[in-house]
Motif scaffolding. Structure first.
Motif, PDB file in Angstrom:
ATOM      1  N   ALA A 333       0.915  -1.117   0.363  1.00 42.20           N
ATOM      2  CA  ALA A 333      -0.045  -0.329  -0.321  1.00 42.20           C
ATOM      3  C   ALA A 333       1.363   1.531   0.023  1.00 42.20           C
ATOM      4  CB  ALA A 333      -0.967   0.148   1.645  1.00 42.20           C
ATOM      5  N   VAL A 334       0.051   2.391   0.118  1.00 46.31           N
ATOM      6  CA  VAL A 334       0.998   3.611  -0.233  1.00 46.31           C
ATOM      7  C   VAL A 334      -0.436   4.111   0.972  1.00 46.31           C
ATOM      8  CG1 VAL A 334       1.212   5.856  -1.844  1.00 46.31           C
ATOM      9  CG2 VAL A 334       1.651   3.444  -2.555  1.00 46.31           C
ATOM     10  N   GLU A 335       0.867   5.098   1.478  1.00 47.73           N
ATOM     11  CA  GLU A 335       0.267   6.116   2.611  1.00 47.73           C
ATOM     12  C   GLU A 335       0.210   7.304   2.226  1.00 47.73           C
ATOM     13  OE1 GLU A 335       0.342   7.881   7.396  1.00 47.73           O
ATOM     14  OE2 GLU A 335       2.071   6.633   6.566  1.00 47.73           O
ATOM     15  N   PHE A 336      -0.546   8.463   2.262  1.00 50.41           N
ATOM     16  CA  PHE A 336      -0.245   9.994   1.376  1.00 50.41           C
ATOM     17  C   PHE A 336      -0.380  10.530   2.022  1.00 50.41           C
ATOM     18  CE2 PHE A 336      -2.723   7.044  -1.840  1.00 50.41           C
ATOM     19  CZ  PHE A 336      -2.371   7.425  -3.142  1.00 50.41           C
ATOM     20  N   ALA A 337       0.074  11.869   2.096  1.00 50.29           N
ATOM     21  CA  ALA A 337       0.354  12.927   2.823  1.00 50.29           C
ATOM     22  C   ALA A 337      -1.401  13.029   3.910  1.00 50.29           C
ATOM     23  CB  ALA A 337       0.240  14.158   2.121  1.00 50.29           C
ATOM     24  N   ASN A 338      -2.352  13.061   3.357  1.00 43.28           N
ATOM     25  CA  ASN A 338      -3.692  13.007   3.892  1.00 43.28           C
ATOM     26  C   ASN A 338      -4.178  12.601   5.071  1.00 43.28           C
ATOM     27  OD1 ASN A 338      -4.298  11.494   2.568  1.00 43.28           O
ATOM     28  ND2 ASN A 338      -5.826  12.202   1.162  1.00 43.28           N
ATOM     29  N   GLY A 339      -3.243  11.046   5.014  1.00 50.61           N
ATOM     30  CA  GLY A 339      -3.215  10.451   5.582  1.00 50.61           C
ATOM     31  C   GLY A 339      -3.590   9.265   6.044  1.00 50.61           C
ATOM     32  N   LYS A 340      -4.868   9.167   4.246  1.00 47.77           N
ATOM     33  CA  LYS A 340      -5.521   7.715   3.628  1.00 47.77           C
ATOM     34  C   LYS A 340      -4.244   6.652   3.529  1.00 47.77           C
ATOM     35  CE  LYS A 340      -9.884   9.965   2.728  1.00 47.77           C
ATOM     36  NZ  LYS A 340     -10.435  10.777   2.239  1.00 47.77           N
ATOM     37  N   THR A 341      -4.446   5.651   3.309  1.00 42.45           N
ATOM     38  CA  THR A 341      -4.372   4.153   2.786  1.00 42.45           C
ATOM     39  C   THR A 341      -4.578   3.360   1.581  1.00 42.45           C
ATOM     40  OG1 THR A 341      -3.194   4.297   5.482  1.00 42.45           O
ATOM     41  CG2 THR A 341      -2.422   2.622   3.418  1.00 42.45           C
ATOM     42  N   GLU A 342      -4.591   3.665   0.744  1.00 40.30           N
ATOM     43  CA  GLU A 342      -5.070   2.473  -0.333  1.00 40.30           C
ATOM     44  C   GLU A 342      -3.802   1.541  -1.379  1.00 40.30           C
ATOM     45  OE1 GLU A 342      -6.690   3.896  -4.688  1.00 40.30           O
ATOM     46  OE2 GLU A 342      -5.715   5.684  -3.367  1.00 40.30           O
ATOM     47  N   ASN A 343      -3.909   0.781  -1.362  1.00 35.89           N
ATOM     48  CA  ASN A 343      -3.185  -0.315  -1.626  1.00 35.89           C
ATOM     49  C   ASN A 343      -3.641  -0.474  -3.254  1.00 35.89           C
ATOM     50  OD1 ASN A 343      -3.544  -2.152   0.225  1.00 35.89           O
ATOM     51  ND2 ASN A 343      -5.031  -3.222  -0.105  1.00 35.89           N
ATOM     52  N   PHE A 344      -1.590  -1.284  -4.141  1.00 36.80           N
ATOM     53  CA  PHE A 344      -1.524  -0.651  -4.780  1.00 36.80           C
ATOM     54  C   PHE A 344      -0.407  -1.893  -5.760  1.00 36.80           C
ATOM     55  CE2 PHE A 344      -2.326   3.784  -4.512  1.00 36.80           C
ATOM     56  CZ  PHE A 344      -2.974   4.674  -5.052  1.00 36.80           C
ATOM     57  N   ASP A 345      -0.547  -2.349  -6.818  1.00 35.63           N
ATOM     58  CA  ASP A 345      -0.029  -3.092  -7.695  1.00 35.63           C
ATOM     59  C   ASP A 345       1.360  -2.820  -8.288  1.00 35.63           C
ATOM     60  OD1 ASP A 345      -2.024  -5.456  -7.275  1.00 35.63           O
ATOM     61  OD2 ASP A 345      -2.974  -4.282  -8.627  1.00 35.63           O
ATOM     62  N   ALA A 346       1.139  -1.211  -8.716  1.00 31.08           N
ATOM     63  CA  ALA A 346       2.406  -1.097  -9.155  1.00 31.08           C
ATOM     64  C   ALA A 346       2.483   0.697  -9.255  1.00 31.08           C
ATOM     65  CB  ALA A 346       2.620  -1.371 -10.990  1.00 31.08           C
ATOM     66  N   ILE A 347       3.976   0.942  -8.758  1.00 27.93           N
ATOM     67  CA  ILE A 347       4.189   2.415  -8.947  1.00 27.93           C
ATOM     68  C   ILE A 347       4.684   2.784 -10.401  1.00 27.93           C
ATOM     69  CG2 ILE A 347       5.223   4.514  -7.532  1.00 27.93           C
ATOM     70  CD1 ILE A 347       4.276   2.946  -5.216  1.00 27.93           C
ATOM     71  N   ILE A 348       4.687   4.073 -10.869  1.00 28.29           N
ATOM     72  CA  ILE A 348       5.420   4.206 -12.247  1.00 28.29           C
ATOM     73  C   ILE A 348       5.651   4.973 -11.973  1.00 28.29           C
ATOM     74  CG2 ILE A 348       4.786   4.814 -14.829  1.00 28.29           C
ATOM     75  CD1 ILE A 348       4.646   2.167 -13.989  1.00 28.29           C
ATOM     76  N   LEU A 349       6.880   6.191 -11.850  1.00 24.42           N
ATOM     77  CA  LEU A 349       7.388   7.167 -11.219  1.00 24.42           C
ATOM     78  C   LEU A 349       7.871   8.264 -12.741  1.00 24.42           C
ATOM     79  CD1 LEU A 349      10.463   6.319  -9.363  1.00 24.42           C
ATOM     80  CD2 LEU A 349       8.024   6.889  -8.514  1.00 24.42           C
ATOM     81  N   ALA A 350       6.436   9.275 -13.308  1.00 25.34           N
ATOM     82  CA  ALA A 350       6.798  10.173 -13.651  1.00 25.34           C
ATOM     83  C   ALA A 350       7.745  11.445 -13.312  1.00 25.34           C
ATOM     84  CB  ALA A 350       5.696  10.178 -14.558  1.00 25.34           C
ATOM     85  N   THR A 351       8.962  11.050 -13.155  1.00 27.61           N
ATOM     86  CA  THR A 351       9.005  12.250 -11.877  1.00 27.61           C
ATOM     87  C   THR A 351      10.694  12.749 -12.651  1.00 27.61           C
ATOM     88  OG1 THR A 351      10.504  10.328 -11.345  1.00 27.61           O
ATOM     89  CG2 THR A 351       8.931  11.596  -9.551  1.00 27.61           C
ATOM     90  N   GLY A 352      10.427  12.370 -14.120  1.00 29.57           N
ATOM     91  CA  GLY A 352      11.705  13.750 -15.074  1.00 29.57           C
ATOM     92  C   GLY A 352      13.108  12.955 -15.023  1.00 29.57           C
ATOM     93  N   TYR A 353      14.063  13.793 -15.831  1.00 25.86           N
ATOM     94  CA  TYR A 353      14.754  13.331 -15.403  1.00 25.86           C
ATOM     95  C   TYR A 353      16.144  14.631 -15.126  1.00 25.86           C
ATOM     96  CZ  TYR A 353      13.333   9.887 -18.891  1.00 25.86           C
ATOM     97  OH  TYR A 353      12.794   9.732 -19.948  1.00 25.86           O
ATOM     98  N   LYS A 354      17.334  14.185 -15.321  1.00 23.77           N
ATOM     99  CA  LYS A 354      18.092  14.807 -14.536  1.00 23.77           C
ATOM    100  C   LYS A 354      19.566  15.252 -15.578  1.00 23.77           C
ATOM    101  CE  LYS A 354      20.164  12.604 -11.780  1.00 23.77           C
ATOM    102  NZ  LYS A 354      20.920  12.025 -10.331  1.00 23.77           N
ATOM    103  N   SER A 355      20.204  16.409 -15.884  1.00 27.83           N
ATOM    104  CA  SER A 355      21.813  16.676 -16.083  1.00 27.83           C
ATOM    105  C   SER A 355      22.662  15.655 -15.986  1.00 27.83           C
ATOM    106  CB  SER A 355      21.930  17.859 -16.995  1.00 27.83           C
ATOM    107  OG  SER A 355      23.727  18.210 -16.883  1.00 27.83           O
TER     108      SER A 355
END
Length: 424
Positions: A333-355
């Motif tokens: 599961a993933v716990e969010f900043a608002n305190g709620k928790t939710e189950n997930f099977d996968a996480i995709i990081l669309a967090t960009g790139y760097k030089s």
């Protein structure tokens, strides 16, 4: 040795010249490595930026050698992008210098069409990068007046290139940016960056959390929906979502035209009014807008607005859930900043790139060690000292790349002609 190199340079050879028994004043040279003198520019990176610069140099009669760490041109596009990717801007804004897209290509070319265009571009200008050569170190030797560039091949063999001009074309997207998250090692599901994501097919029926609400994150969510996955989107910050087209033409093209006649803030106001009419109040769906307008924000921070291609409709319908920042990861599961928790099977990081320029370029004046970008902002970040140049770091896409490539070629040609007169 300096005189010897000058004599070689005076011959204006167009191919690298093997140099035996050279001894440099720099610590770069190793006895076991071979040394090549390049009578022109060494370009690091065979993406669109490197290809554009090489073509512009060739058109002006200046030779160059491209060093590329992967086994193909445009490796980011070929190896690290998802299948459904298309150019976000119309093709006329994405052309490289001296060669347009084929007329039969659609307004927004596909990933494969863009790769085909780049391969045709390389063939037209006879550009043949040296593949599987990773630049490990480059520094300027003030005694010699040359750049010394060390590369390591696929089998570990070292080569040293000696050149007057060095063009850094590794760009803004050299390495995936993966954020640190509490509990990352505990999560049992699949965690991957978008650079490893190809299609939603493998996530069919799965609960997938996409982290990052830029163009890539939005498109990955849409792709997951189209493959019957159950995506949620983490929105950590404010974001401008604009329709890809307004009044029957591209939003980007319309913006460029309006800026010829109106001040930037007035154009921003126009874009936001039309976006509100077409898309509604995005804040109602968890996509609050920044205080600055989309163009002003882009100019100040480089943050690109999202051009919607259908994702917003899926958010409105509830097919894509919007979630706040992540607090921590659990086993399933993933716990969010608002305190709620939710189950997930996968996480995709669309967090960009760097030089990653500071990891190999031993120079502290032109490039910032903090983020690997030129210290001077656009449009003045393309030129450094001692024949050092940067292309593809404008945060203005392929249009900015083309502008810098042409300026770099013109500047190197000027120096080339001066030195040809002095030593020819």
């Amino acid at each position: 040795m300096k005189c010897c190199l000058r004599e070689i340079e005076g011959k204006q050879a167009h191919d690298p010249i093997f140099i035996e028994n050279m001894k440099f004043s720099s610590s770069l040279s190793l006895p076991s490595s071979r040394c090549l003198y390049v009578p022109g520019a060494v370009i690091v990176g065979a993406g669109p930026s490197g290809l554009a610069t090489a073509a512009c140099l060739k058109e002006k009669g200046v030779p160059s050698v491209i060093l590329e760490r992967s086994n193909c041109i445009a490796s980011l596009w070929q190896l690290k992008t998802y299948d459904r990717l298309r150019l976000h801007l119309p093709k006329q804004f994405c052309e490289l210098p001296l060669m347009g897209f084929p007329g039969e290509f659609p307004t927004y070319p596909s990933k494969q069409q863009f790769v085909d265009y780049l391969e045709s571009y390389a063939r037209k200008f006879g550009i043949e990068p040296r593949f599987d050569e990773t630049v490990s170190k480059a520094e300027y030797d003030g005694t010699m007046g040359f750049w010394l560039v060390r590369s390591v091949g696929k089998k570990g063999e070292a080569t040293e290139y000696v050149c007057r001009w060095l063009v850094v074309a590794t760009g803004e997207n050299a390495e995936a940016l993966t954020p640190e998250m509490e509990g990352m090692g505990e999560f049992s599901g699949d965690v991957r960056h978008t650079s490893s994501y190809k299609s939603g097919e493998e996530f069919r029926g799965k609960r997938v959390l996409v982290v990052g609400c830029g163009n890539s994150g939005m498109e990955v969510c849409l792709d997951l929906c189209n493959h019957n996955a159950k995506p949620s989107l983490v929105v950590r910050d404010t974001v401008h979502v604009l329709p890809r087209e307004m009044l029957g033409i591209s939003t980007f093209g319309l913006s460029m035209w309006l800026l010829k006649w109106l001040p930037l803030r007035l154009v921003d106001r126009f874009l936001l009014v039309v976006s509100r009419l077409m898309l509604g109040d995005t804040a109602r769906f968890g996509l609050a807008r920044p205080e600055l307008g989309p163009l002003e924000l882009k100019n100040l921070s480089g943050k690109t607005p999202v051009l919607d291609v259908g994702t917003l409709a899926k958010i409105k319908s509830g097919d894509i859930k919007v979630r706040p920042s992540i607090k921590s990861l659990k086993r399933h599961a993933v716990e969010f900043a608002n305190g709620k928790t939710e189950n997930f099977d996968a996480i995709i990081l669309a967090t960009g790139y760097k030089s990653i320029v500071p990891s190999w370029l031993k120079e502290k004046d032109m490039f910032s060690e903090k983020d690997g970008y030129p210290r001077r902002p656009f449009p003045n970040g393309w030129k450094g000292e001692h024949g050092l140049y940067a292309v593809g770091f404008t945060k203005r896409g392929l249009l900015g790349t083309s502008m810098d490539a042409m300026k770099i070629a013109q500047d190197i040609q000027r120096c080339w002609k001066e030195e040809k007169l002095n030593f020819g």
